[in-house]
Design a protein around this motif. Structure first.
Motif, PDB file in Angstrom:
ATOM      1  N   MET A 178       0.827  -1.196   0.000  1.00  0.00           N
ATOM      2  CA  MET A 178       0.000   0.000   0.000  1.00  0.00           C
ATOM      3  C   MET A 178       0.866   1.252   0.000  1.00  0.00           C
ATOM      4  SD  MET A 178      -3.166  -0.349  -0.268  1.00  0.00           S
ATOM      5  CE  MET A 178      -4.198  -1.764  -0.472  1.00  0.00           C
ATOM      6  N   ALA A 181       2.313   1.592  -3.383  1.00  0.00           N
ATOM      7  CA  ALA A 181       1.364   1.943  -4.435  1.00  0.00           C
ATOM      8  C   ALA A 181       0.971   3.419  -4.390  1.00  0.00           C
ATOM      9  CB  ALA A 181       0.114   1.076  -4.318  1.00  0.00           C
ATOM     10  N   THR A 182       1.049   4.049  -3.206  1.00  0.00           N
ATOM     11  CA  THR A 182       0.716   5.468  -3.168  1.00  0.00           C
ATOM     12  C   THR A 182       1.734   6.282  -3.949  1.00  0.00           C
ATOM     13  OG1 THR A 182       1.974   5.725  -1.158  1.00  0.00           O
ATOM     14  CG2 THR A 182      -0.379   5.384  -0.922  1.00  0.00           C
ATOM     15  N   VAL A 350      -7.351   4.796  -2.291  1.00  0.00           N
ATOM     16  CA  VAL A 350      -7.577   3.859  -3.383  1.00  0.00           C
ATOM     17  C   VAL A 350      -7.498   4.585  -4.722  1.00  0.00           C
ATOM     18  CG1 VAL A 350      -9.336   2.413  -4.431  1.00  0.00           C
ATOM     19  CG2 VAL A 350      -8.898   2.260  -1.993  1.00  0.00           C
ATOM     20  N   MET A 353      -4.205   5.548  -5.894  1.00  0.00           N
ATOM     21  CA  MET A 353      -3.545   4.457  -6.580  1.00  0.00           C
ATOM     22  C   MET A 353      -4.137   4.176  -7.953  1.00  0.00           C
ATOM     23  SD  MET A 353      -2.843   1.924  -3.423  1.00  0.00           S
ATOM     24  CE  MET A 353      -4.432   1.897  -2.711  1.00  0.00           C
ATOM     25  N   ALA A 354      -5.306   4.725  -8.254  1.00  0.00           N
ATOM     26  CA  ALA A 354      -5.912   4.422  -9.555  1.00  0.00           C
ATOM     27  C   ALA A 354      -5.684   5.538 -10.566  1.00  0.00           C
ATOM     28  CB  ALA A 354      -7.410   4.169  -9.386  1.00  0.00           C
ATOM     29  N   PHE A 483      -9.293  -5.875  -5.422  1.00  0.00           N
ATOM     30  CA  PHE A 483      -8.348  -4.751  -5.339  1.00  0.00           C
ATOM     31  C   PHE A 483      -6.990  -5.088  -5.919  1.00  0.00           C
ATOM     32  CE2 PHE A 483      -7.878  -6.254  -0.844  1.00  0.00           C
ATOM     33  CZ  PHE A 483      -6.521  -6.461  -0.822  1.00  0.00           C
ATOM     34  N   HIS A 484      -6.683  -6.387  -6.048  1.00  0.00           N
ATOM     35  CA  HIS A 484      -5.467  -6.694  -6.801  1.00  0.00           C
ATOM     36  C   HIS A 484      -5.668  -6.412  -8.294  1.00  0.00           C
ATOM     37  CE1 HIS A 484      -3.951  -8.673  -3.141  1.00  0.00           C
ATOM     38  NE2 HIS A 484      -2.770  -8.446  -3.659  1.00  0.00           N
ATOM     39  N   THR A 486      -7.519  -4.014  -9.450  1.00  0.00           N
ATOM     40  CA  THR A 486      -7.459  -2.574  -9.695  1.00  0.00           C
ATOM     41  C   THR A 486      -6.055  -2.036  -9.440  1.00  0.00           C
ATOM     42  OG1 THR A 486      -8.296  -2.247  -7.467  1.00  0.00           O
ATOM     43  CG2 THR A 486      -9.871  -2.061  -9.253  1.00  0.00           C
ATOM     44  N   ILE A 487      -5.433  -2.471  -8.341  1.00  0.00           N
ATOM     45  CA  ILE A 487      -4.138  -1.872  -8.001  1.00  0.00           C
ATOM     46  C   ILE A 487      -3.022  -2.503  -8.816  1.00  0.00           C
ATOM     47  CG2 ILE A 487      -2.504  -1.398  -6.171  1.00  0.00           C
ATOM     48  CD1 ILE A 487      -4.826  -1.441  -4.227  1.00  0.00           C
ATOM     49  N   LEU A 491      -2.863  -0.203 -11.675  1.00  0.00           N
ATOM     50  CA  LEU A 491      -1.753   0.700 -11.392  1.00  0.00           C
ATOM     51  C   LEU A 491      -0.400   0.132 -11.799  1.00  0.00           C
ATOM     52  CD1 LEU A 491      -1.138   3.419  -9.735  1.00  0.00           C
ATOM     53  CD2 LEU A 491      -0.330   1.842  -8.017  1.00  0.00           C
TER      54      LEU A 491
END
Lengths: 655, 322, 218
Positions: A178, A181-182, A350, A353-354, A483-484, A486-487, A491
């Motif tokens: 996390m 990813a930010t 979230v 990260m998107a 969320f995997h 999406t991230i 990302l």
């Protein structure tokens, strides 16, 4: 605009004076004598030791706490002083301290060679490359932890790790990823490219920018300091009262997020100020590249949402050190408070990260389709819309928690509303692809994969936002897979697209295409093979973060695990490609290998220290592909051989 | 230009055909088997809800995939026949397409939100945790819940069964207030009965997930989280903790049963009398339990007085001061 | 290295370019100051949210048993000092604009003293609070507020002090009666900084009033 396109041929020497005769201060000495990573580590260790001693000294009245190894106060102070020492050692505090006596910043003489990458360097291009290494460090460590998780889940009954170790691994994996990813796009590509794309010679606050990187690395140390303290058992969400109950490793989690939070705020603050103020003349809001829009929306979220995380972490540290009761229900606090504060940050997070992923994809598509970006304004509006709405959806993480149950229809509505601006990205992408002439270069492959993956991630998000269906899927592998998708699917694939696309500019070296294709196909295939079964696993009733599961799920879990190992292998291909193309057999990149019209490609190669010799005057937006008589993007004000680059036009697509 | 086929129509037709096929296949082949089955009212209604969402989602997925596939197949630069793309204003925006897209997504999204809310309300919370004072509850639940706190509470077939789920690290226990408040390690429920689960925790946050029953409610310390469902089929079901609760979270599961009403009554009354001695030692039935006011969690003030928790029934409140 | 305003560039710039970059920088200081207030608003809002959340929940009837309050005298002292500092900064900035540099300096340094006084009182208050940090929801949020306010006052005072120190050094370096009012780049940046800093002090005083009411009066 104050600058006309006409350049005076004779420039006024504004800084004609030679370097000052003033002696070079000790912070500026070359070589090992000055401040660099080494001094940072040394001072950080000293600070850590001092803080630890101080914590034990303060608590010496409590003999069962002091020097027990369970002394939260000592841990908190040790880590705080450690981070402060790190900043002091790297030189982040030189100017803030000198300011107290009114000094202007030191003349920052450019350092040549590789050593600038280990220093508090103010060049945004150096910071960008530092960030590349930084986020890859986070990514690979987090990835190894993921391999460990999948190893444990190979069997429902045979255990590789003890339950304590397993929870530590799961928690570290989530938190590290996390945190990574930010910053994964905002850090490396945002810092590197924003000034180049908006035609600026500088970041608005270069010291704050360098600060954001070095504290990001400090956060890595802080979060991993949990391991010698026995880790933390709460996952990345850190729910109280488990947080209150946890051992001293929890301090590392809380402080780690606070420290990373400082970095996120600093990065967002600097980037937002840069985009608002440092755009070149003519770079109006309808001409900025779409990537810049996405980073601006992200920066706004970073700046405004992260203080809540900081506050939540601070309260948690206070709970564990001075024994306040923010999250202790029995003492007048509330465990719901953490859930609310955390998710009030957590949902904008979230989209932190998107959004940059959307930006990269929208930026890359026109280049490889040779078409202008479709519905530019819709794309920008979508990003701003997502950013705004993201503040009003946080309770969808708490549908089954019993918190504000009557508000569920409202949060279901806001959550589903957010899929409208998210859908804009698909409109933009599909409109751009329509009747295009697509070159399937490696960056384009990754960009297309983002559409494929994010579609699955987004659609399953609608399932999750539906409260009745949420009863089935909340807290299970379905969410995890969502969320995997999406991230990671969004990302991380976008990051890879961006890396393959811009590394030639950033390093002057091409990534190997063959290896890149291998990397893409293995990553794409095994990513889907890893995470798609997890939707089914979740629907079949496997909760998250468990080390045992129903025997009938063995096949699916094994399938997922083996795919995950192969997915890990694809990252080895990436790593090999990176090493091969950057160090072992570097191939010099052409000035504009993808025939992009973007301003960042119009700079000289390698990019000079101040990016643009003349401040460019922007004439139009960078998406005039395949256009007859397309206007030139910018007047770079150059005379001589470099001048040709400025008159970019639609002709460039005819190779 | 004139020879250029109508790509959008082609894409639309392919999508429509595939979507209808996929929806039909899904609805009739997969739909009835979608977890968590049809053991309870909430399970079957949420399964239906899931299937409706899927039927809407499949055309969206197929539409985008067909578009991407069509794009890749037709407009790759490797195809010699691929026409040169055209830039300019027409390629930059298309009011019709944009408006259509926004209208369609908005309509779908608003429909979904309305549909979800409708399902949530008629499903009496759809089996999700509704907090201590549920706004949507089945008939008779309020009376049964109110009565459960009195010692004269009782259950007869057809009435709402009140069950308390007490989570703690790392197990669930179940109390039946309508049967004298006895405690059981196994969750046994009668068939064709509306059950009100009152979920609470003694320590950290857990989540009570009775998978086949389609009930999920977080167990919060000192909060009562109520969820409803109505059992429809006999059989066994799994209970798992679905909120990370520490070391043995992964091992926090057990199995329950839905029995016939008469079997359930037999079991409950037998257990009630068999456990009566134990039940007498338990704290009086309450929605939440907090640690002993004399114990570790007592209020701590400079003047040394311990603040009583007064109005709430407390776990262990009857114990002598230690 | 890309701090272009303080570094010598390896090439010469046109006056327009210099002016353009300077304006960007002034804008950055201006909008950065407002953005910083935005960040702080979210930080304080998180605290206010915690306060009202715990107050409304009143778990275990332990929001604020016996209506214990932190010593009101401290609260008033801290807030009054920060208000005075903010007023002085505002006054100073007005005087600076109208050319009275000495007034700005005097007001500023008195403001620093007030800020330090408030900071000291905020820290010393820990010795005077009649409760333990974990004794109630109120006590917890109060400690949280104290810690955050220590940070806020420190940041605001630091900002004021560095601005004043910069002003003194400018004088020492370039001489003249009021280098702060000159048209040089550093003077213009300086004035932008003063403006942002004044806004921040105003924000500190205003938000302080809100929290004074919450923690001492309500």
């Amino acid at each position: 605009m104050t600058i006309s396109a006409e350049r005076p041929t004779k420039s006024v020497a504004t800084s004609a004076s030679p370097p000052t005769s003033r002696g070079v201060s000790w912070t500026q000495r070359p070589g090992w004598m000055s401040q660099h990573l080494g001094t940072a580590i040394v001072v950080a260790v000293l600070g850590y030791t001092f803080g630890h001693w101080l914590g034990n000294y303060i608590t010496s009245g409590y003999p069962y706490i002091a020097n027990s190894g369970q002394n939260a106060a000592a841990n908190a102070l040790a880590l705080t002083f450690g981070v402060a020492g790190w900043l002091l050692g790297i030189g982040a505090l030189n100017y803030p301290l000198a300011k107290l006596v009114g000094k202007e910043p030191e003349k920052d003489t450019p350092v040549d060679g590789w050593s600038k990458y280990f220093r508090y360097t103010l060049d945004h291009k150096v910071v960008g490359l530092q960030y590349v290494v930084g986020v890859l460090l986070f990514l690979f460590t987090g990835g190894l932890l993921a391999m460990a998780i999948r190893t444990e889940l190979l069997s429902p009954t045979t255990h590789v790790f003890g339950p304590g170790t397993y929870i530590e691994i799961v928690s570290e994996h989530g938190t590290i990823m996390m945190m990574m990813a930010t910053s994964i796009i905002v850090g490396p590509l945002g810092n590197y490219l924003i000034p180049l794309m908006i035609g600026s010679r500088r970041m608005a606050f270069p010291r704050i920018e360098a600060f954001s990187f070095w504290i990001f690395i400090a956060g890595y140390g802080v979060i991993f300091s949990a391991l010698p303290y026995g880790g933390f058992p709460t996952g990345w969400t850190g729910y109280a009262p488990l947080q209150t109950q946890a051992g001293p490793g929890m301090i590392s989690y809380l402080l780690g997020f606070a420290v990373i939070g400082l970095g996120m705020m600093a990065a967002g603050f600097n980037i937002a100020a840069t985009i608002i103020n440092c755009r070149a003349p003519g770079m109006t809001w309808s001409r900025v590249p779409i990537f810049v829009w996405s980073i601006l929306a992200t920066a706004a979220l970073l700046t405004l949402a992260t203080p809540t995380l900081f506050a939540a972490g601070l309260f948690g540290v206070l709970d564990k050190t001075v024994q306040t009761a923010f999250y202790v229900t029995e003492h007048g606090g509330s465990s719901y408070l953490w859930e609310n504060l955390f998710w009030f940050f957590g949902h904008p997070e979230v989209y932190i990260m998107a959004l940059p992923g959307f930006g990269i994809v929208a930026e890359i598509l026109p280049v490889f389709t040779r078409k202008p970006l479709f519905a530019y304004k819709v794309a920008a509006a979508g990003m701003i819309g997502v950013a705004l709405l993201s503040f009003f959806v946080w309770q969808h993480h708490l549908f089954q928690s019993g918190i504000n149950p009557d508000m569920r229809p409202l949060f279901m509505l806001t959550t589903e509303l957010i899929s409208i601006p998210t859908g804009f990205i698909f409109l933009v992408g599909m409109g751009t692809l329509y009747r295009a002439k697509i070159r399937f270069e490696v960056p384009m492959l990754f960009a297309m994969a983002v559409f494929f993956n994010f579609l699955i991630g987004g659609v399953t998000g609608v399932f999750l936002s539906d409260v009745p269906v949420n009863v089935t899927v909340h807290g299970g592998f379905f969410v995890l897979s969502h969320f995997h998708y999406t991230i990671m699917g969004g990302l991380l694939f976008a990051f890879m697209a961006g890396l393959y696309y811009w590394l030639p500019k950033m390093t002057g070296r091409m990534m190997n295409k063959k290896l890149g294709q291998w990397h893409f196909w293995t990553m794409f295939v095994f990513f889907n093979l890893t995470f798609f079964p997890m939707f089914i696993i979740g629907l079949l009733g496997q909760p998250r973060r468990v080390f045992t599961y129903a025997r009938n799920l063995t096949f699916l879990n094994d399938f997922s695990s083996i795919s995950a190992f192969l997915l890990g292998f694809s990252f080895l291909i990436f790593f090999a490609n990176l090493m091969w193309s950057m160090y072992i057999k570097p191939v010099k990149a052409p000035a504009n290998p993808w025939d992009s019209l973007g301003l960042e490609w119009q700079t000289a190669n390698p990019i000079p220290l101040y990016n643009f010799e003349r401040i460019p005057v922007i004439m139009t937006d960078p998406y005039h592909y395949s256009e007859v008589d397309a206007p030139a993007l910018a007047d770079l004000g150059l005379s001589g051989p470099g001048a040709k680059a400025s008159s970019s036009s639609g002709k460039s697509d005819k190779k | 230009m004139n020879k250029d086929p109508n790509h959008l129509r082609r894409i639309f037709v392919i999508t429509a055909v595939l979507s209808v096929a996929a929806d039909l296949l899904y609805w009739f082949l997969a739909g009835p088997h979608i977890p968590p089955g049809r053991m309870t009212s909430t399970a079957s209604s949420n399964q239906w809800d899931f299937n409706i969402l899927m039927v809407i989602a499949l055309p969206v997925l197929i539409g985008v995939w067909v578009f991407l596939g069509y794009t890749i197949a037709n407009w790759s630069s490797k195809r010699a026949s691929a026409p040169e793309p055209k830039g300019g204003a027409a390629a930059r925006s298309n009011m019709k397409a944009q408006t259509l897209w926004i209208v369609i997504t908005s309509v779908v999204v608003l429909f979904l939100a309305g549909f979800g809310t409708f399902e949530l309300i008629i499903g009496d919370g759809s089996g999700g945790g509704e907090g201590p004072n549920p706004v949507w509850e089945p008939a008779g639940a309020a009376q049964a819940e109110t009565a459960a706190l009195t010692s004269s509470a009782s259950w007869a077939p057809g009435k709402v069964l009140v069950v308390q789920v007490i989570a703690q690290q790392w197990k669930f226990t179940y109390r039946y207030p309508q049967f004298g408040g006895f405690e059981s390690a196994q969750l046994i429920l009668p068939n064709d009965t509306t059950v009100a689960f009152n979920v609470t925790s003694l320590d950290v946050i857990h989540s009570f997930w009775a998978y086949q029953l389609e009930v999920k409610a977080d167990a919060n310390p000192q909060e009562n989280n109520v969820a409803f469902t109505t059992t429809k089929q006999l059989g066994q079901f799994t209970v798992r903790c679905s909120e990370l609760c520490g070391l043995w979270h992964g091992a926090m599961y057990d199995f329950g049963k839905v029995e016939t009403r008469s079997n359930f009554t037999n079991w409950a009354t037998t257990t009630e009398s068999a456990n009566s001695a134990n039940t007498a030692d338990l704290p009086a039935f309450a929605w939440t339990y907090v640690p002993d006011a004399n114990g570790a969690a007592g209020g701590y003030y400079p003047d040394g007085t311990v603040t009583p928790y007064s109005t709430v029934e407390t776990y262990g409140a009857k114990q002598a001061a230690s | 290295m890309t701090d272009t305003s303080h570094n010598q560039k390896p090439f010469s710039e046109t006056p327009e370019e210099v002016e353009y970059e300077l304006r960007g920088q002034i804008g950055a200081i201006w909008s950065g100051g407002r953005l910083f207030i935005g960040m702080y608003t979210f930080l304080l809002a998180s605290l206010a949210f915690s306060y009202f959340y715990l107050r409304a929940a009143n778990n275990g009837l332990l929001w604020r048993p016996h209506n214990i309050t932190a010593p009101t005298s401290y609260g008033w002292t801290i807030w009054t000092l920060s208000l005075v500092a903010a007023a002085l900064v505002l006054f100073g900035q007005r005087r600076l604009r109208s050319g009275n540099v000495l007034d700005w300096q005097v007001a500023g340094w008195v403001g620093v003293a007030c800020g330090l006084g408030a900071l000291g009182a905020q820290i010393w208050e820990f010795t005077a609070v009649p409760f333990y940090p974990g004794s109630s929801g109120y006590a917890s949020t109060f400690i949280g507020w104290s810690v955050i306010n220590i940070g806020t006052l420190a940041v605001a005072t630091y900002w004021l002090e560095t601005t004043l120190a910069r002003s003194l050094r400018m004088r020492k370096k370039s001489g003249g009666a009021s280098p702060e009012l000159a048209t040089t780049a550093s003077a213009r940046l300086f004035r932008a900084n003063v403006s942002s800093m004044t806004y921040f002090w105003g924000f500190v005083a205003l938000s302080g009033a809100l929290f004074l009411a919450m923690f001492y009066l309500l």
